[in-house]
Design a protein around this motif. Structure first.
Motif, short mmCIF file in Angstrom:
data_model
loop_
_atom_site.label_atom_id
_atom_site.label_comp_id
_atom_site.label_asym_id
_atom_site.label_seq_id
_atom_site.Cartn_x
_atom_site.Cartn_y
_atom_site.Cartn_z
N ASP A 164 -13.79 -9.73 8.79
CA ASP A 164 -14.92 -8.78 8.93
C ASP A 164 -16.20 -9.51 9.32
O ASP A 164 -17.29 -9.23 8.81
CB ASP A 164 -15.13 -8.00 7.62
N GLU A 215 -15.65 -0.52 1.19
CA GLU A 215 -14.37 0.13 0.85
C GLU A 215 -14.73 1.37 0.03
O GLU A 215 -15.25 1.26 -1.09
CB GLU A 215 -13.52 -0.86 0.04
N GLU A 251 0.83 -1.21 0.00
CA GLU A 251 0.00 0.00 0.00
C GLU A 251 0.87 1.26 0.00
O GLU A 251 0.56 2.24 -0.70
CB GLU A 251 -0.93 0.00 1.21
N TYR A 280 -15.54 -5.08 0.85
CA TYR A 280 -15.70 -4.55 2.21
C TYR A 280 -14.33 -4.43 2.86
O TYR A 280 -13.44 -5.25 2.61
CB TYR A 280 -16.55 -5.50 3.06
N LEU A 281 -14.16 -3.43 3.71
CA LEU A 281 -12.88 -3.23 4.39
C LEU A 281 -13.14 -2.78 5.82
O LEU A 281 -13.56 -1.66 6.07
CB LEU A 281 -12.04 -2.18 3.65
N SER A 314 -11.73 -4.94 -5.00
CA SER A 314 -10.51 -4.24 -5.39
C SER A 314 -9.33 -5.00 -4.80
O SER A 314 -9.51 -5.94 -4.02
CB SER A 314 -10.52 -2.81 -4.84
N HIS A 322 -14.16 2.22 -3.93
CA HIS A 322 -14.68 1.34 -4.98
C HIS A 322 -16.18 1.06 -4.88
O HIS A 322 -16.73 0.42 -5.75
CB HIS A 322 -13.92 0.00 -4.99
N LEU A 326 -7.30 -3.94 -2.63
CA LEU A 326 -7.26 -3.66 -1.20
C LEU A 326 -8.32 -4.46 -0.46
O LEU A 326 -8.10 -4.91 0.67
CB LEU A 326 -7.49 -2.15 -0.98
N ALA A 327 -9.46 -4.66 -1.09
CA ALA A 327 -10.58 -5.37 -0.45
C ALA A 327 -11.22 -6.31 -1.47
O ALA A 327 -12.11 -5.90 -2.21
CB ALA A 327 -11.60 -4.35 0.06
#
Length: 575
Positions: free
Chosen positions: A227, A466, A64, A509-510, A502, A469, A504-505
């Motif tokens: 999560d 997230e 990141e 969801y993040l 994405s 996105h 990242l997630a």
């Protein structure tokens, strides 16, 4: 593949800028950086590479920071195809080179080679690829373990990191699994140690809160709770079940010979730069012992009401009750709904030099400076009730009880509240109104309850979208009517949000946020409690006094794009 053009980064000084970004974000400690610098002075090498190899920075944090500093895009393994794309023969690179520099060609368009890299700041690797292929290079950022897995899948023997470890462990499994010394030897073999470390490392990379290791007749199943939702992970073969579970029990200082009774233990270790506490629980099942490890990351937990999901409209009301000098404040909800984190956040706000705070917990999850925390040990007679009787004589101002499990604990808590203490505790009920009826059912006298309970907070955790996105879409008329959305937005077009995966997630969801309802005791509610009114009537009176239900709080957050309607329905009883 569809790509957004990335420019090749200027490698000069990029590694130092990435180090600075990691420090700024709190993803790297000064002491760890000093350790890597010292090693760099002695043995040479690149400081970022050393930080990764020493496990002082997690792969995700590193990726990141690289993407942010170099202005590149982060790609996840799930965004790439199962089979390698057709590339010109000139673009082929030696397997040894790919593995050494953790990079892989993932596409080519208009003479530009898309290169997935763990170290996009490495100018030497970029120049070497351009020279070898005669193409311009467009770097993309990835996690080292995911890139290594892709190299093995596309260009190697198709094995994952776990597959490579298992290959070495296969020959060592078996033997007499009732022989404790043989089990200890199996659990101490290098491949088994690496296998368990890999399971924990994967959990950290996935941001999992729990690891579930479950033996069945013909396989060992590994799942991670991310999560709040369980997802399947890559599992070791069934013949390594005894070795893997014995290794975890050794790490948690449990008795590996005892396989008929449940056991609880704790592991403290450092994984990818994070100080982790793992609470380990084992229970015997039909095919062996099931193990659950709860991951508590001491460094990333932030005791902040807004980060938990408390809104600006909601927080003043909660703080007003929290600042009352005496009485009881309860937090209710099922296991894993964030009750303890809410209480810790409340305690950290109350924790000033002029008050004495004592907690009684099972177990102590996070240690807070300035608070006296007691870990109950029922096996030696130190249960909630006996600990509470003792701490009242310690002259505390504020008492936190991990959970009101029985009438005796509830009675001592009420007595403490009557004698001028502020008492915080948790209960397992579905909603705020249920907290009152649960205490009455336990046997607490109604007149004591009305004179001590100040407020009851009920909460659930929902997955947070997230934000970069999340996909916005107009709500259908059926949805507006079914969920009563016009109550929350009387005019204009109503929009909802859905998750979009994405790098990242992968799920879209993040992290998680809290949806909640807060029942504040008033005279009307006290009269209802005295006549033992039902949950429905108590909730109706609380709503008339201004309480917003969890469902309503969740819908409001879904309309703001913090979560989805599906998530709210998943954790509430309405809809």
């Amino acid at each position: 593949m569809n790509v957004i053009a990335n420019e090749t980064p200027a490698a000069t000084g990029a590694d130092e800028r990435i180090v600075a970004a990691l420090l700024d974000k709190g993803r790297l400690k000064e002491a760890d950086l000093a350790r890597a610098r010292k090693l760099q002075d002695e043995a040479g090498g690149d400081v970022l590479d050393l930080l990764s190899r020493l496990g002082l920075v997690s792969e995700r944090d590193h990726a990141e920071a690289c993407a942010e500093v170099l202005g590149l895009q982060l790609l996840g393994l799930k965004q790439l195809p199962e089979l390698p794309p057709e590339l010109p023969s000139s673009s082929s690179l030696p397997l040894r080179f790919l593995k050494q520099f953790h990079l892989c060609a993932i596409g080519e368009s208009d003479g530009v080679l898309d290169l997935w890299m763990a170290e996009p700041w490495n100018g030497y690797a970029l120049d070497a690829v351009q020279l070898a292929t005669g193409s311009k290079v467009r770097p993309w950022v990835g996690l080292r373990s995911e890139i290594d897995d892709l190299i093995e899948r596309w260009h190697g023997q198709g094995r994952s990191a776990m597959g490579a470890i298992v290959e070495h462990a296969e020959g060592e499994a078996g033997g007499d699994l009732d022989d404790v010394e043989h089990l200890r030897d199996l659990a101490s073999e290098a491949p088994v140690i690496r296998l368990v470390n890999l399971l924990i490392q994967r959990a950290v990379e996935l941001r999992a809160s729990d690891i579930h290791i479950e033996p069945f007749e013909n396989r060992l199943k590994v799942r991670y709770r991310v999560d709040g939702v369980l997802i399947d992970g890559e599992s070791p073969p069934a013949n390594l079940t005894a070795a893997v579970i014995s290794r975890i029990k050794i790490m948690a200082r449990l008795n590996i010979a005892e396989r008929r009774l449940p056991q609880d233990g704790r592991i403290q270790l450092r994984v990818q730069g994070k100080e982790l506490d793992l609470r380990v629980s084992t229970v015997p099942t039909a095919h062996g012992e099931s193990v659950v490890m709860r991951l508590l990351d001491r460094e990333t937990v932030v005791f902040d009401f807004h980060r938990l999901g408390f809104t600006d409209e909601f927080l003043p009301q909660f703080q007003k009750v929290l600042e009352l000098p005496h009485g009881i404040l309860l937090v209710t909800g099922p296991t894993g709904s964030g009750k303890t984190t809410t209480l810790y956040t409340a305690l950290s706000k109350l924790n000033t030099s002029d008050v004495k705070i004592i907690t009684v917990e099972d177990p102590v999850e996070y240690q807070i400076e300035g608070i006296n925390q007691i870990h109950v040990k029922p096996q030696i007679g130190l249960d909630f009730a006996s600990a509470l009787r003792s701490i009242v004589r310690q002259d505390p101002d504020i008492i936190m009880i991990g959970e009101m499990r029985d009438l005796e604990t509830a009675r001592i808590a009420i007595q403490s509240a009557l004698t001028g203490h502020l008492v915080l505790s948790t209960l397992h009920t579905n909603n705020a109104a249920g907290g009152i009826t649960r205490l009455l059912d336990m046997g607490v006298e109604d007149y004591l309850l009305t004179s001590t309970v100040n407020g009851i907070l009920a909460q659930r955790l929902v997955r947070r979208l997230e934000p970069t996105h999340a996909e916005k879409y107009p709500a259908l008329p059926e949805e507006i009517e079914k969920f009563g959305l016009r109550r929350f937005q009387p005019h204009g077009d109503i929009f909802l949000y859905r998750p979009r995966p994405s790098a990242l997630a992968p799920t879209g969801y993040l992290g998680r946020t809290t949806i909640m309802e807060f029942l504040v005791m008033n005279d009307e509610l006290r009269r209802a409690v005295m006549r033992h009114a039902g949950i429905g009537e108590i909730e109706q009176l609380a709503r008339a006094a201004g309480m917003r239900t969890m469902y309503e709080d969740g819908i409001a957050k879904a309309l703001r794009g913090e979560t989805t309607i599906e998530e709210v329905l998943r954790v509430t009883e309405e809809g």
